[in-house]
Design an enzyme around this catalytic site. Sequence first.
Site, PDB file in Angstrom:
ATOM      1  N   CYS A 167       0.836  -1.204   0.000  1.00 16.66           N
ATOM      2  CA  CYS A 167       0.000   0.000   0.000  1.00 16.66           C
ATOM      3  C   CYS A 167       0.879   1.265   0.000  1.00 16.66           C
ATOM      4  CB  CYS A 167      -0.925  -0.001   1.215  1.00 16.66           C
ATOM      5  SG  CYS A 167      -0.036   0.155   2.788  1.00 16.66           S
ATOM      6  N   CYS A 216       3.029   1.645   3.030  1.00 15.60           N
ATOM      7  CA  CYS A 216       4.161   0.715   3.008  1.00 15.60           C
ATOM      8  C   CYS A 216       5.266   1.244   2.087  1.00 15.60           C
ATOM      9  CB  CYS A 216       3.715  -0.672   2.558  1.00 15.60           C
ATOM     10  SG  CYS A 216       2.439  -1.380   3.620  1.00 15.60           S
TER      11      CYS A 216
END
Length: 75
Positions: free
Chosen positions: A10, A13
């Site tokens: 994501c 991340c």
Amino acid sequence: MIVKVLGTGCKKCQKTEENARAAIKELGIDATIEKVEDVQGIMSYGVMATPALVVDEQVKVKGKVPTVEEIKKML
């Protein structure tokens, strides 16, 4: 030193990985960054909330994006 970014890919991340790379570069240290994206691998660290940052097999942050400065202190 091995730094692992735990997360499924994501935006948070990805930002954690960017910040980790920046911190390593600013400190001028020899470190390898690894990404752990599979759920089993993430859970093996006892992490239930991503992103997470692991330094030399110790979970340092989970569930938030650490800043470059925070990561530098961890390293």
